[in-house]
Design an enzyme around this catalytic site. Sequence first.
Site, PDB file in Angstrom:
ATOM      1  N   ASP A   1      -3.144 -18.497  -0.727  1.00  0.00           N
ATOM      2  CA  ASP A   1      -1.725 -18.874  -0.793  1.00  0.00           C
ATOM      3  C   ASP A   1      -1.021 -18.048  -1.865  1.00  0.00           C
ATOM      4  O   ASP A   1       0.024 -17.439  -1.622  1.00  0.00           O
ATOM      5  CB  ASP A   1      -1.622 -20.369  -1.112  1.00  0.00           C
TER       6      ASP A   1
ATOM      7  N   ASP B   1      -8.170 -13.888 -10.736  1.00  0.00           N
ATOM      8  CA  ASP B   1      -7.169 -13.480 -11.737  1.00  0.00           C
ATOM      9  C   ASP B   1      -7.057 -11.960 -11.782  1.00  0.00           C
ATOM     10  O   ASP B   1      -5.967 -11.387 -11.808  1.00  0.00           O
ATOM     11  CB  ASP B   1      -7.481 -14.087 -13.120  1.00  0.00           C
TER      12      ASP B   1
ATOM     13  N   LYS C   1     -13.617 -17.226  -7.930  1.00  0.00           N
ATOM     14  CA  LYS C   1     -13.617 -17.424  -9.385  1.00  0.00           C
ATOM     15  C   LYS C   1     -15.012 -17.898  -9.780  1.00  0.00           C
ATOM     16  O   LYS C   1     -15.201 -18.979 -10.357  1.00  0.00           O
ATOM     17  CB  LYS C   1     -12.515 -18.454  -9.726  1.00  0.00           C
TER      18      LYS C   1
ATOM     19  N   ASP D   1       1.588 -14.483  -1.418  1.00  0.00           N
ATOM     20  CA  ASP D   1       2.967 -14.421  -1.935  1.00  0.00           C
ATOM     21  C   ASP D   1       3.125 -13.211  -2.853  1.00  0.00           C
ATOM     22  O   ASP D   1       4.140 -12.508  -2.810  1.00  0.00           O
ATOM     23  CB  ASP D   1       3.319 -15.696  -2.722  1.00  0.00           C
TER      24      ASP D   1
ATOM     25  N   TYR E   1      -6.987 -27.990  -1.000  1.00  0.00           N
ATOM     26  CA  TYR E   1      -5.916 -28.652  -0.258  1.00  0.00           C
ATOM     27  C   TYR E   1      -6.409 -29.920   0.451  1.00  0.00           C
ATOM     28  O   TYR E   1      -5.626 -30.820   0.714  1.00  0.00           O
ATOM     29  CB  TYR E   1      -5.352 -27.702   0.810  1.00  0.00           C
TER      30      TYR E   1
HETATM   31  C1  LIG Z   1       4.212 -25.347   2.079  1.00  0.00           C
HETATM   32  C2  LIG Z   1       2.775 -25.190   1.690  1.00  0.00           C
HETATM   33  C3  LIG Z   1       1.992 -26.386   2.132  1.00  0.00           C
HETATM   34  C4  LIG Z   1       2.154 -23.902   2.225  1.00  0.00           C
HETATM   35  C5  LIG Z   1       0.753 -23.721   1.670  1.00  0.00           C
HETATM   36  O1  LIG Z   1       0.532 -23.937   0.479  1.00  0.00           O
HETATM   37  O2  LIG Z   1      -0.127 -23.372   2.447  1.00  0.00           O
HETATM   38  C6  LIG Z   1       2.917 -22.625   1.938  1.00  0.00           C
HETATM   39  O3  LIG Z   1       2.992 -22.317   0.599  1.00  0.00           O
HETATM   40  C7  LIG Z   1       2.317 -21.470   2.714  1.00  0.00           C
HETATM   41  O4  LIG Z   1       1.988 -20.449   2.105  1.00  0.00           O
HETATM   42  O5  LIG Z   1       2.206 -21.567   3.942  1.00  0.00           O
HETATM   43 MG   LIG Z   2       2.581 -20.255   0.184  1.00  0.00          MG
END
Ligand SMILES: CC(C)[C@H](C(=O)O)[C@@H](O)C(=O)O
Ligand SMILES: [Mg+2]
Length: 409
Positions: A298, A274, A241, A302, A190
């Site tokens: 990240d 992975d 990885k 999710d 990032y």
């Molecule tokens: C919106 C984006 C910059 C952010 C990230 O990638 O960190 C989001 O996906 C998160 O998980 O907080």
């Molecule tokens: Mg995110």
Amino acid sequence: MAALAGCRAVRLTAPARVNSLKRSASVRQSAVRMAVPRSRGALSVAAAAKNYKITLLPGDGIGPEIMAVAKDILVEVGSQRDIAFDFTECLVGGAAIDATGVPLPPETLATCQASDAVLLAAIGGYKWDTLPADQRPEQGLLGLRAGLGVFANLRPANILPQLIDASSLKREVVEGTDIMVVRELIGGIYFGKPKGFGTDEAGNRTGFNTMVYSVPEIERIARVGFETAKKRSNRLCSVEKSNVLEVSQLWKEIVTKVHQEEYPEVELSHMYVDNAAMQIIRAPTQFDTIVTGNIFGDILSDAASMLTGSIGMLPSAAVGTDGPGLYEPVHGSAPDIAGTDKANPLAQVLSAAMMLRYQFGEEEAAAQIEKAVNDALDEGYRTGDIMSSGCTQVGCVKMGEILMEKIKA
Ligand SMILES: CC(C)[C@H](C(=O)O)[C@@H](O)C(=O)O
Ligand SMILES: [Mg+2]
Ligand SMILES: NC(=O)c1ccc[n+]([C@@H]2O[C@H](COP(=O)([O-])OP(=O)(O)OC[C@H]3O[C@@H](n4cnc5c(N)ncnc54)[C@H](O)[C@@H]3O)[C@@H](O)[C@H]2O)c1
């Protein structure tokens, strides 16, 4: 306070309690010493026993809707517990671009840095999707994280018994899931340089980013991972990885060194990212604490969120070595449902609870909020994202009212 461009002070003070002794300023704590609040002020007499300066960043999309719920809950819990919150609302993300031209106005960052904690909802939306990458709302969030130095992002994913049927996985797979993802938040791909657009030797356009970690960056996030695991079931899985990437080979080497030298009592395992993505879906209960880099964290957080029924349930805390932490839901601004009263406010409310616990050591206030969430779910109230048959579907505002009833009960 003086009005800052893009920021608005909202003073909400608990009822006066004369003759009460207090810590005059707020308390802060470090990432690694999360359980030990540190007083910054002398003892004195004032209106409320404690006073915390909080910057609220409602942001975009469903952000203002879910933030309104969390703010009301904080005020009520504060007034019951003699805690005053000095809220200042600032612009960030798309809302800040519209008002000031940039996603992170200097006033917003300065106000956040001068506060005791920052509560963020979410940023982003279709309206700003065509802007160049360096001008998008997301840059506001990255700048905020970097500006606050919050390198450790704690993203819990635990399945509440009431929501097992809202998970897209089978009951026997998700039951008992309790994972803490410790995501490095201000390094890796990032932020690595060089990055940008260019042209290759054949004249084709290219886009590139750099995934880079230094030894101190890996050491400090590894320590948060080990400390977190120690407070849980003493198992840490480092995800990278290293079969392909040099940056991951260094990551694995340094995590192993920190383990041997500082935390030999913690059970450490290593997994390729992975495989980790697959294992989180196949058998999530094998995981306890996961430590990983920025982009892997990240994605994995999710994925883990769906085990719990909905991303609308997951809070997070981002902390540094000192100073204000950043508390935000894992989800985004959900532009597809913004303005329709369909948002689930629980991740936002639970992020406020994490703020009370981790930043201020207000364990009882945090637990009170978490109990209200549990009680509302026990009684069958659900927003659309976690709806199951036999439950009562409610909108964001109604869910807020139900939580408020529970807090007041
Ligand atoms: C919106 C984006 C910059 C952010 C990230 O990638 O960190 C989001 O996906 C998160 O998980 O907080
Ligand atoms: Mg995110
Ligand atoms: N921390 C943040 O501010 C953050 C995090 C992730 C994404 N984003 C941004 O949000 C925007 C939308 O991104 P996205 O669609 O990929 O992810 P998202 O998390 O906003 O939405 C993904 C899906 O989950 C649903 N959802 C998310 N939160 C919900 C909630 N509280 N209640 C009910 N449903 C919910 C949405 O309706 C959508 O269908 C993008 O601009 C992205 O960059 C911001």
